[in-house]
Every structure is written in C-alpha cells, then in structure tokens.
Motif scaffolding. Structure first.
Motif, PDB file in Angstrom:
ATOM      1  N   LEU A  24       0.830  -1.202   0.000  1.00 37.41           N
ATOM      2  CA  LEU A  24       0.000   0.000   0.000  1.00 37.41           C
ATOM      3  C   LEU A  24       0.864   1.252   0.000  1.00 37.41           C
ATOM      4  N   ASP A  25       0.385   2.277  -0.696  1.00 40.26           N
ATOM      5  CA  ASP A  25       1.077   3.567  -0.699  1.00 40.26           C
ATOM      6  C   ASP A  25       0.668   4.410   0.502  1.00 40.26           C
ATOM      7  N   LYS A  26      -0.567   4.243   0.945  1.00 46.63           N
ATOM      8  CA  LYS A  26      -1.091   5.022   2.067  1.00 46.63           C
ATOM      9  C   LYS A  26      -2.147   4.188   2.769  1.00 46.63           C
ATOM     10  N   THR A  27      -2.237   4.351   4.092  1.00 48.08           N
ATOM     11  CA  THR A  27      -3.222   3.617   4.877  1.00 48.08           C
ATOM     12  C   THR A  27      -3.993   4.584   5.768  1.00 48.08           C
ATOM     13  N   TYR A  28      -5.291   4.399   5.814  1.00 47.98           N
ATOM     14  CA  TYR A  28      -6.167   5.146   6.712  1.00 47.98           C
ATOM     15  C   TYR A  28      -6.716   4.149   7.718  1.00 47.98           C
ATOM     16  N   GLU A  29      -6.617   4.486   9.000  1.00 47.68           N
ATOM     17  CA  GLU A  29      -6.976   3.538  10.054  1.00 47.68           C
ATOM     18  C   GLU A  29      -7.907   4.185  11.073  1.00 47.68           C
ATOM     19  N   ASP A  30      -9.101   3.602  11.234  1.00 50.87           N
ATOM     20  CA  ASP A  30     -10.060   4.058  12.241  1.00 50.87           C
ATOM     21  C   ASP A  30     -10.138   3.039  13.360  1.00 50.87           C
ATOM     22  N   LYS A  31     -10.248   3.541  14.580  1.00 56.43           N
ATOM     23  CA  LYS A  31     -10.485   2.680  15.742  1.00 56.43           C
ATOM     24  C   LYS A  31     -11.791   3.151  16.371  1.00 56.43           C
ATOM     25  N   CYS A  32     -12.878   2.813  15.688  1.00 60.05           N
ATOM     26  CA  CYS A  32     -14.204   3.210  16.150  1.00 60.05           C
ATOM     27  C   CYS A  32     -15.250   2.317  15.499  1.00 60.05           C
ATOM     28  N   SER A  33     -16.454   2.428  15.958  1.00 63.21           N
ATOM     29  CA  SER A  33     -17.539   1.594  15.459  1.00 63.21           C
ATOM     30  C   SER A  33     -17.812   1.853  13.981  1.00 63.21           C
ATOM     31  N   GLY A  34     -18.278   0.818  13.308  1.00 60.75           N
ATOM     32  CA  GLY A  34     -18.659   0.948  11.906  1.00 60.75           C
ATOM     33  C   GLY A  34     -20.157   1.125  11.759  1.00 60.75           C
ATOM     34  N   LYS A  35     -20.832   1.533  12.851  1.00 62.76           N
ATOM     35  CA  LYS A  35     -22.294   1.652  12.816  1.00 62.76           C
ATOM     36  C   LYS A  35     -22.775   2.736  11.856  1.00 62.76           C
ATOM     37  N   ASP A  36     -21.923   3.712  11.581  1.00 54.38           N
ATOM     38  CA  ASP A  36     -22.275   4.751  10.609  1.00 54.38           C
ATOM     39  C   ASP A  36     -21.010   5.191   9.876  1.00 54.38           C
ATOM     40  N   THR A  37     -21.127   6.180   9.024  1.00 52.07           N
ATOM     41  CA  THR A  37     -19.969   6.614   8.235  1.00 52.07           C
ATOM     42  C   THR A  37     -19.278   7.832   8.840  1.00 52.07           C
ATOM     43  N   ASN A  38     -19.653   8.209  10.029  1.00 50.56           N
ATOM     44  CA  ASN A  38     -19.038   9.346  10.704  1.00 50.56           C
ATOM     45  C   ASN A  38     -17.754   8.889  11.401  1.00 50.56           C
ATOM     46  N   ARG A  39     -16.728   8.640  10.571  1.00 49.71           N
ATOM     47  CA  ARG A  39     -15.436   8.160  11.058  1.00 49.71           C
ATOM     48  C   ARG A  39     -14.354   9.055  10.486  1.00 49.71           C
ATOM     49  N   PRO A  40     -13.470   9.568  11.337  1.00 52.09           N
ATOM     50  CA  PRO A  40     -12.493  10.567  10.866  1.00 52.09           C
ATOM     51  C   PRO A  40     -11.608  10.103   9.713  1.00 52.09           C
ATOM     52  N   GLU A  41     -11.013   8.929   9.827  1.00 46.98           N
ATOM     53  CA  GLU A  41     -10.089   8.497   8.783  1.00 46.98           C
ATOM     54  C   GLU A  41     -10.821   8.051   7.515  1.00 46.98           C
ATOM     55  N   LEU A  42     -12.019   7.515   7.665  1.00 40.91           N
ATOM     56  CA  LEU A  42     -12.820   7.181   6.471  1.00 40.91           C
ATOM     57  C   LEU A  42     -13.117   8.457   5.703  1.00 40.91           C
ATOM     58  N   ASN A  43     -13.569   9.490   6.396  1.00 40.37           N
ATOM     59  CA  ASN A  43     -13.874  10.757   5.726  1.00 40.37           C
ATOM     60  C   ASN A  43     -12.620  11.395   5.140  1.00 40.37           C
ATOM     61  N   ASN A  44     -11.505  11.289   5.845  1.00 40.07           N
ATOM     62  CA  ASN A  44     -10.232  11.801   5.341  1.00 40.07           C
ATOM     63  C   ASN A  44      -9.862  11.083   4.040  1.00 40.07           C
ATOM     64  N   MET A  45      -9.997   9.763   4.047  1.00 39.13           N
ATOM     65  CA  MET A  45      -9.686   8.981   2.844  1.00 39.13           C
ATOM     66  C   MET A  45     -10.605   9.382   1.690  1.00 39.13           C
ATOM     67  N   LEU A  46     -11.910   9.454   1.956  1.00 37.75           N
ATOM     68  CA  LEU A  46     -12.873   9.798   0.898  1.00 37.75           C
ATOM     69  C   LEU A  46     -12.557  11.159   0.279  1.00 37.75           C
ATOM     70  N   ASN A  47     -12.111  12.087   1.108  1.00 40.09           N
ATOM     71  CA  ASN A  47     -11.788  13.433   0.615  1.00 40.09           C
ATOM     72  C   ASN A  47     -10.490  13.485  -0.188  1.00 40.09           C
ATOM     73  N   ASN A  48      -9.625  12.472  -0.028  1.00 36.94           N
ATOM     74  CA  ASN A  48      -8.326  12.491  -0.701  1.00 36.94           C
ATOM     75  C   ASN A  48      -8.204  11.505  -1.852  1.00 36.94           C
ATOM     76  N   LEU A  49      -9.269  10.794  -2.177  1.00 37.12           N
ATOM     77  CA  LEU A  49      -9.215   9.842  -3.288  1.00 37.12           C
ATOM     78  C   LEU A  49      -9.098  10.571  -4.620  1.00 37.12           C
ATOM     79  N   ARG A  50      -8.355   9.967  -5.534  1.00 31.72           N
ATOM     80  CA  ARG A  50      -8.181  10.510  -6.885  1.00 31.72           C
ATOM     81  C   ARG A  50      -8.519   9.428  -7.899  1.00 31.72           C
ATOM     82  N   LYS A  51      -8.990   9.868  -9.045  1.00 35.03           N
ATOM     83  CA  LYS A  51      -9.313   8.939 -10.122  1.00 35.03           C
ATOM     84  C   LYS A  51      -8.109   8.039 -10.392  1.00 35.03           C
TER      85      LYS A  51
END
Length: 182
Positions: A24-51
């Motif tokens: 992997l070139d980069k890893t985003y890691e959350d240590k929290c519940s997956g009950k919803d999408t309000n997760r800091p590193e998930l949102n960080n990853m989604l905001n930094n994705l490129r085609k």
C-alpha cells in the motif's frame, strides 16, 4: 495509488491482520464503530481519493456494518473513478463495471454482516436483562463524584467553577443539581 482502509471497533483491538502482505502507498486507520460513516479516517480517505486509485479493504464489515452505508460508500467511491477491492470476499468494484453477480454478492454479504451485528446486540441485551434480574448487573460505575458536586454547589460555588474544578461539562453539573433538587 494503492490505499488501505483499516477499521477496528475499539482502541484496544489490533489491526495487524488486516491487509497483511498487501503493498500500500497510504493507509487510513479508524479505531471506532462501523455503525455509521461518521469516522475521521474514512472521511479523510474519501476526501483524498483521486481517479485511478484503488482502495483495499480487508473485508466488507470493515467498511460498513449496515447495508445502506455499504452500498452508498461503494457507489460514492466508484463514482470518483476509484476501484474498491474487498480482499476476504475477493470482490472488486470499478466505475465502468456493472456486474450484477458482484452487486448481489456485496448486498448479500453486507446483509449477513448487518444481521450478525444485530444478533450480537440482541444477545447482549438479553444477557444484561438476565443479569439485572439476578441483581448481578449494576451498570457502569459513576465517573463523577455526585456528592462532591452537590457539596461544592451548596457551598456557593458557581456551576462553571464546579465544572472546571471537577473536570466535567457545565451540563453535567446542571444535571446533577437538577437531580439533587428533586
């Protein structure tokens, strides 16, 4: 870029087994519940994705624990021209791919993971109810010394000063004060 998304539910849990051996070139890691999408590193990853990026996830349950969030996330990621790959289930999704069988598998497996979570929570509630009935479950120990808060308030200290001294929120002091007056 090859991007890894790793999630565990609690801070104590280990992430080592997820995506082990995947380059992997980069890893985003959350240590929290997956009950919803309000997760800091998930949102960080989604905001930094490129085609052209590829998101690697160990298994479907690491991305989401309910079917609607799972389908929304996969759709959102692939709509950006990003590939998402679930290693355990051997499923890959891209923006130009419309494989009904893979979509069916994603939906079914996502539903199984959601069902598994719901069953676990139901068993937990049942266990707590049985323990309460037997007088063995007392709940969490109080984290605030309520008697000390009441004593400080009766001594004439303001709510704000009590909260600051006790290291708690003003609303907690107000709640304790209200309960003491009843």
């Amino acid at each position: 870029m090859d991007i890894g998304y790793i999630r565990v539910s609690t801070v104590e849990q280990k992430t080592a087994r997820q995506l082990e051996g995947v380059k992997l070139d980069k890893t985003y890691e959350d240590k929290c519940s997956g009950k919803d999408t309000n997760r800091p590193e998930l949102n960080n990853m989604l905001n930094n994705l490129r085609k052209g990026d590829t998101v690697h996830v160990h298994d479907i349950s690491r991305m989401a624990r309910n079917i609607s969030d799972l389908l929304d996330l996969v759709k959102s990621i692939t709509a950006q021209g990003v590939t998402i790959r679930f290693h355990k289930e051997a499923l890959t999704f891209t923006s130009n791919q419309n494989d009904p069988m893979q979509k069916l598998m994603l939906t079914m497996l996502g539903a199984v993971y959601e069902f598994e979570k719901d069953m676990m929570l139901e068993r937990q509630r049942e266990g707590i109810a049985i323990a309460k009935a037997a007088g063995k479950y007392k709940g969490r120990k109080p984290s605030v010394d309520r008697d000390k808060v009441i004593e400080l308030l009766k001594g004439g200290m303001s709510i704000r000063k009590v909260a600051a001294q006790m290291g708690i929120a003003n609303s907690t002091v107000q709640l304790i004060k209200k309960e003491a007056q009843q």
